[in-house]
Scaffold this motif. Sequence first.
Motif, PDB file in Angstrom:
ATOM      1  N   ASN A 176       5.979  19.302  -3.575  1.00  0.00           N
ATOM      2  CA  ASN A 176       4.584  19.707  -3.440  1.00  0.00           C
ATOM      3  C   ASN A 176       3.869  19.473  -4.765  1.00  0.00           C
ATOM      4  OD1 ASN A 176       4.908  22.145  -5.142  1.00  0.00           O
ATOM      5  ND2 ASN A 176       6.089  22.942  -3.412  1.00  0.00           N
ATOM      6  N   ASP A 177       2.593  19.835  -4.827  1.00  0.00           N
ATOM      7  CA  ASP A 177       1.796  19.534  -6.017  1.00  0.00           C
ATOM      8  C   ASP A 177       2.263  20.285  -7.257  1.00  0.00           C
ATOM      9  OD1 ASP A 177       0.272  17.843  -4.505  1.00  0.00           O
ATOM     10  OD2 ASP A 177      -1.307  19.309  -4.103  1.00  0.00           O
TER      11      ASP A 177
ATOM     12  N   GLU B 260       0.814  -1.209   0.000  1.00  0.00           N
ATOM     13  CA  GLU B 260       0.000   0.000   0.000  1.00  0.00           C
ATOM     14  C   GLU B 260       0.849   1.262   0.000  1.00  0.00           C
ATOM     15  OE1 GLU B 260      -3.422   2.234   2.746  1.00  0.00           O
ATOM     16  OE2 GLU B 260      -2.716   0.214   3.260  1.00  0.00           O
ATOM     17  N   TYR B 261       2.008   1.216   0.647  1.00  0.00           N
ATOM     18  CA  TYR B 261       2.797   2.430   0.835  1.00  0.00           C
ATOM     19  C   TYR B 261       4.049   2.482  -0.031  1.00  0.00           C
ATOM     20  CZ  TYR B 261      -0.211   2.957   4.906  1.00  0.00           C
ATOM     21  OH  TYR B 261      -1.306   3.090   5.717  1.00  0.00           O
ATOM     22  N   TRP B 262       4.548   1.343  -0.490  1.00  0.00           N
ATOM     23  CA  TRP B 262       5.790   1.359  -1.255  1.00  0.00           C
ATOM     24  C   TRP B 262       5.836   0.168  -2.218  1.00  0.00           C
ATOM     25  CZ3 TRP B 262       8.628  -3.072  -0.517  1.00  0.00           C
ATOM     26  CH2 TRP B 262       8.391  -3.773   0.676  1.00  0.00           C
TER      27      TRP B 262
ATOM     28  N   LYS C   8      10.498  10.263  -3.888  1.00  0.00           N
ATOM     29  CA  LYS C   8       9.372   9.477  -4.396  1.00  0.00           C
ATOM     30  C   LYS C   8       9.817   8.212  -5.100  1.00  0.00           C
ATOM     31  CE  LYS C   8       5.040  10.153  -6.937  1.00  0.00           C
ATOM     32  NZ  LYS C   8       4.212  10.086  -5.716  1.00  0.00           N
TER      33      LYS C   8
ATOM     34  N   ARG D  36      10.056   2.677  -4.787  1.00  0.00           N
ATOM     35  CA  ARG D  36       9.106   3.771  -4.991  1.00  0.00           C
ATOM     36  C   ARG D  36       8.222   3.929  -3.754  1.00  0.00           C
ATOM     37  NH1 ARG D  36       5.727   3.185 -10.308  1.00  0.00           N
ATOM     38  NH2 ARG D  36       7.883   3.366 -11.097  1.00  0.00           N
ATOM     39  N   LEU D  37       8.098   5.160  -3.278  1.00  0.00           N
ATOM     40  CA  LEU D  37       7.208   5.498  -2.176  1.00  0.00           C
ATOM     41  C   LEU D  37       5.936   6.100  -2.782  1.00  0.00           C
ATOM     42  CD1 LEU D  37       9.804   7.104   0.269  1.00  0.00           C
ATOM     43  CD2 LEU D  37       8.596   4.935   0.600  1.00  0.00           C
ATOM     44  N   HIS D  38       4.799   5.413  -2.615  1.00  0.00           N
ATOM     45  CA  HIS D  38       3.566   5.860  -3.258  1.00  0.00           C
ATOM     46  C   HIS D  38       3.123   7.234  -2.779  1.00  0.00           C
ATOM     47  CE1 HIS D  38       3.341   2.069  -5.203  1.00  0.00           C
ATOM     48  NE2 HIS D  38       2.969   1.363  -4.135  1.00  0.00           N
ATOM     49  N   TYR D  39       3.409   7.542  -1.523  1.00  0.00           N
ATOM     50  CA  TYR D  39       3.007   8.836  -0.975  1.00  0.00           C
ATOM     51  C   TYR D  39       4.209   9.707  -0.652  1.00  0.00           C
ATOM     52  CZ  TYR D  39      -1.230   6.064  -0.451  1.00  0.00           C
ATOM     53  OH  TYR D  39      -2.303   5.256  -0.697  1.00  0.00           O
ATOM     54  N   GLY D  40       5.322   9.404  -1.272  1.00  0.00           N
ATOM     55  CA  GLY D  40       6.535  10.162  -1.013  1.00  0.00           C
ATOM     56  C   GLY D  40       6.455  11.569  -1.572  1.00  0.00           C
ATOM     57  N   ARG D  41       7.178  12.459  -0.961  1.00  0.00           N
ATOM     58  CA  ARG D  41       7.263  13.843  -1.420  1.00  0.00           C
ATOM     59  C   ARG D  41       8.675  14.138  -1.895  1.00  0.00           C
ATOM     60  NH1 ARG D  41       2.998  16.581  -3.373  1.00  0.00           N
ATOM     61  NH2 ARG D  41       1.221  16.610  -1.964  1.00  0.00           N
TER      62      ARG D  41
END
Length: 545
Positions: free
Chosen positions: A471-472, A323-325, A386, A378-383
Amino acid sequence: MKESARISKALTGATVSLLTPCLHKRAWMSLLLVFMQLTVFAQYAWQENDEHPRSMPQITKDIDYSLEFQGTFSKGKTPLWLNANKYGLSSLKECNGYTRAGIFRPLSADSIRRWGIGYGADMAVAAGFTSNVVVQQAFVEARWLHGVLTIGAKEYPMELKNPWLSSGSQTLGINARPVPQARIALPKYWTLPFGNGWIHLKGHIAVGKMTDDSWQHEFTQKKSRYADDVMYHSKAGYLKFGNDYAEFPLSVELGLEMAAQYGGKPYIIGKDGNMTKVETKGGLKGLWNVFIPGGSDATDGLYHNKSGNHLGSYVFRINYNTEYWMASLYGDHFFEDHSQMFLVDYNGYGSGEDWNKWVKNRYFRYALKDIMLGAEFRLHYGRWLKDVLVEYLHTTYQSGPYNHDRTQNISDHVAGTDDYYNHYIYTGWQHWGQVIGNPLYRSPIYNNDGKINVKDNRFIAWHLGVRGEPNDNLAYRLLATYQKAWGTYEDPFTRPHHNVSLMLEATYRLDRWSLTGAYAMDFGSDKLYGHNAGLQLTLRRCLSK
C-alpha cells in the motif's frame, strides 16, 4: 587528526586545488563546452518555457532537512546485506549505530532557470564505526544548461542498475564512502541534436583524493602495504538509443566506466623486511597518465605497466518498456588491464636474446568469461510484487592462471592472474576498508591479519532481489545471494568455500516519518562472511523549507 579535519583538508587540497589547473587544459574545456550544448527535447523545466527568471536563485529556500537514527544488533559480525551498499556508512561490529543529520538544496530547485546552485552537508555521530564522527557528504554544485560541476564528497548512484535490488556495480559502486572530488558531468541523458531524438549521451570526469590514511595506519600498524595521499580519477560515458516520444518500447544503453588511483605515497615491504616508500607521479603529469593511460611505475623493472592502478567496466542495459511493465537485460564486464579490456594481446616475442622484442605477428585471444549478467522485470502498477531481478556473477577466469609476463625461458605473453581489486603498490580498489565496487568481492575490513587486500576475488554468485509496495505506506524488499569462492590466484583456498546471505526489510511511511526494520543472516565459511544474524532499525524524518 579528526575525520572532519581530514575531509576538509581533502576538499580544499585535492578538489579545489586540482580544479583550476585541470580546467585550463584545452581538452577539458572542450569537453565542458560539449556538455553544455542545447538539446532537442526538453529535460529541464527551463526548456519548456521561453521566459526564464532573471533573478538570482534564492539559495536559502527549497532546502531539505533530514534526521536519521539507526541501530544494528547482531550475533557475530553484521550480516552482509546490513553492511553492504550503504556508501560505507556501516560497520561489522555486533552492536553499532549512528545519529545522522543532513541539509540539502537540490539542483532541481532551480529547474526553471538555465542555471542552478545546489549544496549539501551530511554528518553522522557514530558508535562502533571506524570513526566517531563521519562527514558522509559535503559538497557544492552548479549547473549551466545541462552541465553540472560538483566539488566535494557526494553519494552518486549506480548507473544502469537497480539501486535497491542489485548486488552492485563492479567499478563505480555504492559500497564505500564517497571520495571528495571535482566532477564535471552530464548527469541526465542529453538528446543529441542529430538522430531525430533517438541518440542520448551522459557521463562524467572526476578528480579527487582518498581520505582513509588514518584508518590504513591503524588497520595495518604500518607493518603491511598502505598508501597515503592517494589521488582518485574516474570517468564514464553512456549512450542510449531509443525515443520515448515515439512510444517505441525498446531502448539500448551502452557505457564504459573507468577509474584509477595514482600519486600519493604508497609503502610496501622492501627486500630488507622494512616498509619502503614507492615513488609515484602526482600533479598534472600523474593525472595525464591516468586520464589517457600511460607512463609506468617505479617498481616495474623490465615490464612496463601503466602508471597507477587502473580498472573499469563495459556496461549495457536493454529495456523493453510498455505501459504496464518493463523487462530488462543488463551486463557488467570488469577489467583490470588490457587483457580483459580488449580481450586480445600481442604474443609475438622472440627467444634467446630477443625474448623481450616484438619479432612475430602473433596475438593471443582471451575468453569473455568474467561478467555480471542480470535480468529485471518491473510492474509499473504492481503492489505486492513490483520489481524482481536475478543476477549472475562470474569472476574466476581473470585472463587465466598462467604467466602474467614473458620471461627469457617462456616467451609467451599471456597476461593472466589479473587479481581483481588488488594492486602491487596501492591498497587496491577500496576506501575505508570497503571495496568501492561490488561487495561480493570480500572487503578488506573483514580481514583480521592487518593486511589491506581482497582475499576473495575469484567466485561465482547468484543474486535475487524482490521489491513490493502493498500500500502507499508500506514497502518491502528481499535480497538473497549464493556464492561459491576460490580465494585469489596468489593465495587460493585449499577447497571452494560457500556462503548464503539473506535479508528481509520492511519500511512503513507516515507523513514525513519512516521506520525501517531489516533482519539478515549469513550462512557460510569464515573464509567469506561466517555465520551471522542481525537486526537493523532505522528511523528517519524529512523536512522541507
